[in-house]
Design a protein around this motif. Structure first.
Motif, PDB file in Angstrom:
ATOM      1  N   TYR A  20     -38.420   5.151 -44.624  1.00  0.00           N
ATOM      2  CA  TYR A  20     -37.571   4.521 -43.616  1.00  0.00           C
ATOM      3  C   TYR A  20     -38.149   4.755 -42.219  1.00  0.00           C
ATOM      4  O   TYR A  20     -38.173   3.851 -41.398  1.00  0.00           O
ATOM      5  CB  TYR A  20     -36.136   5.051 -43.694  1.00  0.00           C
ATOM      6  N   ARG A  21     -38.634   5.951 -41.966  1.00  0.00           N
ATOM      7  CA  ARG A  21     -39.226   6.261 -40.657  1.00  0.00           C
ATOM      8  C   ARG A  21     -40.408   5.331 -40.371  1.00  0.00           C
ATOM      9  O   ARG A  21     -40.559   4.825 -39.254  1.00  0.00           O
ATOM     10  CB  ARG A  21     -39.672   7.721 -40.598  1.00  0.00           C
ATOM     11  N   ARG A  22     -41.250   5.091 -41.364  1.00  0.00           N
ATOM     12  CA  ARG A  22     -42.386   4.176 -41.174  1.00  0.00           C
ATOM     13  C   ARG A  22     -41.895   2.763 -40.843  1.00  0.00           C
ATOM     14  O   ARG A  22     -42.423   2.105 -39.943  1.00  0.00           O
ATOM     15  CB  ARG A  22     -43.287   4.170 -42.411  1.00  0.00           C
ATOM     16  N   LEU A  23     -40.887   2.311 -41.561  1.00  0.00           N
ATOM     17  CA  LEU A  23     -40.290   1.001 -41.313  1.00  0.00           C
ATOM     18  C   LEU A  23     -39.699   0.941 -39.902  1.00  0.00           C
ATOM     19  O   LEU A  23     -39.891  -0.033 -39.167  1.00  0.00           O
ATOM     20  CB  LEU A  23     -39.203   0.719 -42.358  1.00  0.00           C
ATOM     21  N   ALA A  24     -39.005   1.995 -39.508  1.00  0.00           N
ATOM     22  CA  ALA A  24     -38.376   2.041 -38.191  1.00  0.00           C
ATOM     23  C   ALA A  24     -39.420   2.032 -37.072  1.00  0.00           C
ATOM     24  O   ALA A  24     -39.227   1.388 -36.041  1.00  0.00           O
ATOM     25  CB  ALA A  24     -37.483   3.281 -38.078  1.00  0.00           C
ATOM     26  N   THR A  29     -41.817  -1.036 -32.610  1.00  0.00           N
ATOM     27  CA  THR A  29     -42.954  -1.702 -31.969  1.00  0.00           C
ATOM     28  C   THR A  29     -42.661  -3.182 -31.766  1.00  0.00           C
ATOM     29  O   THR A  29     -42.871  -3.720 -30.672  1.00  0.00           O
ATOM     30  CB  THR A  29     -44.221  -1.518 -32.828  1.00  0.00           C
ATOM     31  N   ILE A  30     -42.162  -3.829 -32.805  1.00  0.00           N
ATOM     32  CA  ILE A  30     -41.904  -5.265 -32.739  1.00  0.00           C
ATOM     33  C   ILE A  30     -40.819  -5.581 -31.715  1.00  0.00           C
ATOM     34  O   ILE A  30     -40.994  -6.461 -30.868  1.00  0.00           O
ATOM     35  CB  ILE A  30     -41.550  -5.805 -34.138  1.00  0.00           C
ATOM     36  N   TYR A  39     -35.212   1.552 -28.075  1.00  0.00           N
ATOM     37  CA  TYR A  39     -34.990   1.448 -29.520  1.00  0.00           C
ATOM     38  C   TYR A  39     -34.902   2.866 -30.069  1.00  0.00           C
ATOM     39  O   TYR A  39     -35.835   3.647 -29.878  1.00  0.00           O
ATOM     40  CB  TYR A  39     -36.163   0.704 -30.155  1.00  0.00           C
ATOM     41  N   LYS A  40     -33.787   3.210 -30.694  1.00  0.00           N
ATOM     42  CA  LYS A  40     -33.606   4.560 -31.239  1.00  0.00           C
ATOM     43  C   LYS A  40     -33.148   4.485 -32.685  1.00  0.00           C
ATOM     44  O   LYS A  40     -32.339   3.628 -33.053  1.00  0.00           O
ATOM     45  CB  LYS A  40     -32.541   5.337 -30.453  1.00  0.00           C
TER      46      LYS A  40
END
Length: 119
Positions: A20-24, A29-30, A39-40
């Motif tokens: 999930y952290r990688r996805l977040a 970035t996007i 963004y948090k």
């Protein structure tokens, strides 16, 4: 600047927190590249407060899951709408299939909020 926030609360299996952290990080970035001001993403730490409705109950968290609380800051609702339209067209989101997400998107709670203090 008044500000506008998209807020999210979602259950994430503890074993998938790193995924999930990688996805977040990718999402951060996007969103920021397309104009989000901040963004948090925050993972639950102290969720059993006596006398309060706990976040896990709100998202029907199952054993082995924790809760992520997240928000994205924009200048206004119109700014949010413009940024999110660009984000949804971003090809980097094409590989984010809901079936492969490290959380159950059907139990995610979401809403847009006008900032009334702290802008």
């Amino acid at each position: 600047m008044a500000g506008y926030v998209d807020g999210y609360v979602l259950p994430v299996p503890k074993k998938y927190i790193e995924a999930y952290r990688r996805l977040a990080r990718k999402a951060e970035t996007i969103w920021k590249e397309h104009g989000a001001l901040d963004y948090k993403e925050c993972v639950g730490d102290d969720l059993a407060i006596k006398g309060m409705v706990p976040f896990p109950r709100g998202v029907k968290a199952k054993p082995g899951e924790t809760v992520v609380f997240a928000w994205v800051l924009f200048k206004s609702r119109a700014h949010r709408d413009r940024v999110n339209a660009k984000v949804m067209k971003d090809p980097r989101l094409a590989d984010m299939d809901q079936k492969s997400m490290p959380f159950d998107h059907k139990r995610m709670v979401y809403g847009g909020f006008k900032v009334i203090i702290g802008a």
